[in-house]
Design a protein around this motif. Structure first.
Motif, PDB file in Angstrom:
ATOM      1  N   CYS A  39       0.861  -1.172   0.000  1.00 40.26           N
ATOM      2  CA  CYS A  39       0.000   0.000   0.000  1.00 40.26           C
ATOM      3  C   CYS A  39       0.902   1.227   0.000  1.00 40.26           C
ATOM      4  CB  CYS A  39      -0.911   0.006   1.231  1.00 40.26           C
ATOM      5  SG  CYS A  39      -2.328  -1.093   1.041  1.00 40.26           S
ATOM      6  N   CYS A  40       0.540   2.207  -0.798  1.00 41.39           N
ATOM      7  CA  CYS A  40       1.412   3.366  -1.016  1.00 41.39           C
ATOM      8  C   CYS A  40       1.609   4.172   0.270  1.00 41.39           C
ATOM      9  CB  CYS A  40       0.805   4.260  -2.097  1.00 41.39           C
ATOM     10  SG  CYS A  40       1.776   5.728  -2.416  1.00 41.39           S
ATOM     11  N   PRO A  41       2.867   4.465   0.627  1.00 42.14           N
ATOM     12  CA  PRO A  41       3.109   5.278   1.822  1.00 42.14           C
ATOM     13  C   PRO A  41       2.826   6.766   1.584  1.00 42.14           C
ATOM     14  CG  PRO A  41       5.181   4.704   0.765  1.00 42.14           C
ATOM     15  CD  PRO A  41       4.105   4.006  -0.016  1.00 42.14           C
ATOM     16  N   PHE A  42       2.558   7.145   0.353  1.00 42.04           N
ATOM     17  CA  PHE A  42       2.406   8.573   0.056  1.00 42.04           C
ATOM     18  C   PHE A  42       0.953   8.995  -0.171  1.00 42.04           C
ATOM     19  CE2 PHE A  42       6.705   7.424  -1.590  1.00 42.04           C
ATOM     20  CZ  PHE A  42       7.391   7.979  -0.530  1.00 42.04           C
ATOM     21  N   HIS A  43       0.053   8.034  -0.231  1.00 39.17           N
ATOM     22  CA  HIS A  43      -1.365   8.403  -0.233  1.00 39.17           C
ATOM     23  C   HIS A  43      -2.152   7.305   0.475  1.00 39.17           C
ATOM     24  CE1 HIS A  43      -2.022   5.694  -3.724  1.00 39.17           C
ATOM     25  NE2 HIS A  43      -3.310   5.800  -3.438  1.00 39.17           N
ATOM     26  N   ASN A  44      -3.368   7.635   0.842  1.00 43.36           N
ATOM     27  CA  ASN A  44      -4.202   6.717   1.604  1.00 43.36           C
ATOM     28  C   ASN A  44      -4.874   5.718   0.684  1.00 43.36           C
ATOM     29  OD1 ASN A  44      -5.082   6.044   4.166  1.00 43.36           O
ATOM     30  ND2 ASN A  44      -5.551   8.195   4.611  1.00 43.36           N
ATOM     31  N   HIS A  60       7.059   3.057  -8.215  1.00 43.47           N
ATOM     32  CA  HIS A  60       6.005   3.799  -8.910  1.00 43.47           C
ATOM     33  C   HIS A  60       4.669   3.517  -8.240  1.00 43.47           C
ATOM     34  CE1 HIS A  60       3.989   5.880 -12.168  1.00 43.47           C
ATOM     35  NE2 HIS A  60       3.070   4.929 -12.127  1.00 43.47           N
ATOM     36  N   CYS A  61       3.863   4.547  -8.056  1.00 40.51           N
ATOM     37  CA  CYS A  61       2.529   4.345  -7.508  1.00 40.51           C
ATOM     38  C   CYS A  61       1.501   4.629  -8.596  1.00 40.51           C
ATOM     39  CB  CYS A  61       2.272   5.253  -6.316  1.00 40.51           C
ATOM     40  SG  CYS A  61       0.566   5.138  -5.745  1.00 40.51           S
ATOM     41  N   PHE A  62       0.672   3.616  -8.880  1.00 41.67           N
ATOM     42  CA  PHE A  62      -0.344   3.778  -9.917  1.00 41.67           C
ATOM     43  C   PHE A  62      -1.537   4.580  -9.401  1.00 41.67           C
ATOM     44  CE2 PHE A  62       2.178   0.125 -11.101  1.00 41.67           C
ATOM     45  CZ  PHE A  62       2.434   0.383 -12.442  1.00 41.67           C
ATOM     46  N   GLY A  63      -1.562   4.798  -8.088  1.00 42.85           N
ATOM     47  CA  GLY A  63      -2.652   5.579  -7.507  1.00 42.85           C
ATOM     48  C   GLY A  63      -2.376   7.073  -7.541  1.00 42.85           C
ATOM     49  N   CYS A  64      -1.226   7.476  -6.992  1.00 42.60           N
ATOM     50  CA  CYS A  64      -0.962   8.914  -6.868  1.00 42.60           C
ATOM     51  C   CYS A  64       0.161   9.392  -7.788  1.00 42.60           C
ATOM     52  CB  CYS A  64      -0.640   9.274  -5.421  1.00 42.60           C
ATOM     53  SG  CYS A  64       0.933   8.642  -4.834  1.00 42.60           S
ATOM     54  N   GLY A  65       0.814   8.456  -8.465  1.00 42.73           N
ATOM     55  CA  GLY A  65       1.834   8.877  -9.418  1.00 42.73           C
ATOM     56  C   GLY A  65       3.216   9.105  -8.814  1.00 42.73           C
TER      57      GLY A  65
END
Ligand SMILES: [Zn+2]
Length: 266
Positions: A39-44, A60-65
């Motif tokens: 789970c991305c540490p940079f967005h919820n 790379h995060c596909f959620g927040c970029g």
């Protein structure tokens, strides 16, 4: 004086690090085929869209970029500046960070990272001293002012607001016991040195607002004068730890905004 960190050193550093190991020490990763996920540490988020490639040494995060290499991750996750991130990673590997000789002096005031650590510590202690000033007899006038501005005791505490009495040597006598510490105080702008070499407190008779960096370290102050003195607002000058261009704003501006909002937003 510090020169630039050579590009070759940065490349070498990246080559020696394993981004999977580095991130896994901070955010537990799970192997997913060729890559690793979490789970991305940079967005919820509840379903993992954060992916780390061992092969490419990128996340790379596909959620927040959010994306980047090991240095970018440490900067974002540990809230470090570029040079601090390099120094942190180098020290983990037991490497000294080389500096290029040419290129002249860096722009603006500069201090080595160990000197900076001492400066941060000193500024934190001064902030505590200012806070204790609010509880002194002389500080009553500041309490009245803050109450008049509608600031609760809770807010005052949360933002570390303080007070310094209208005297020339409050900080100098407490924190400048020897020449080295006085020079440190001059370098952080807490003391002013005049042409005769006399040193005295910059902030006098003011409500004091600590200015913090992203990591919560005190890097400067804003001071609002009580009474008719000028200037009404006085800020720390540019110093080795306070770079005005990079800091967002002085706290009292936040507080000004706070008055006109229904919620403070934490
Ligand atoms: Zn994300």
């Amino acid at each position: 004086m510090a020169g630039k960190i050579p590009r070759s050193f940065i490349d070498d550093l990246l080559a020696r690090l394993d981004i999977v190991e580095l991130i896994d020490a901070r955010v537990k990763l799970k192997k997913q085929g060729k890559n690793y996920g979490a789970c991305c540490p940079f967005h919820n988020e509840k379903t993992p869209s954060f992916s780390v490639s061992q092969e490419k040494q990128f996340y790379h995060c596909f959620g927040c970029g959010a994306h980047g290499n090991a240095i970018d991750f440490v900067m974002e996750f540990d809230r470090l500046e570029f040079v601090e991130a390099i120094e942190e990673l180098a020290s983990q590997l037991g490497l000294d960070v080389p500096r290029e000789q040419s290129g002249g002096a860096p722009k603006g005031p500069y201090a080595r990272s160990d000197q900076k650590r001492d400066l941060y510590q000193m500024m934190g202690q001064i902030a505590q001293f200012y806070q204790s000033g609010l509880r002194s007899e002389a500080g009553k006038v500041a309490i009245d002012y803050l109450k008049g501005r509608g600031l609760s005791g809770e807010i005052v505490q949360k933002f570390g607001i303080g007070y310094v009495a209208d005297e020339w040597d409050q900080v100098r006598t407490r924190f400048g016991r020897d020449n080295a510490s006085q020079q440190a105080l001059v370098s952080t702008g807490m003391l002013i040195e005049n042409d005769n070499g006399r040193r005295y407190d910059r902030f006098r008779g003011r409500v004091m607002f600590p200015i913090r960096d992203r990591r919560g370290r005190v890097i400067g102050f804003g001071g609002r004068v009580l009474g008719d003195g000028t200037p009404k607002y006085l800020n720390s000058p540019e110093t080795p730890i306070f770079h005005k261009g990079r800091e967002l704003y002085a706290l009292y501006e936040v507080l000004q905004a706070h008055r006109t909002q229904t919620t403070s937003g934490g």
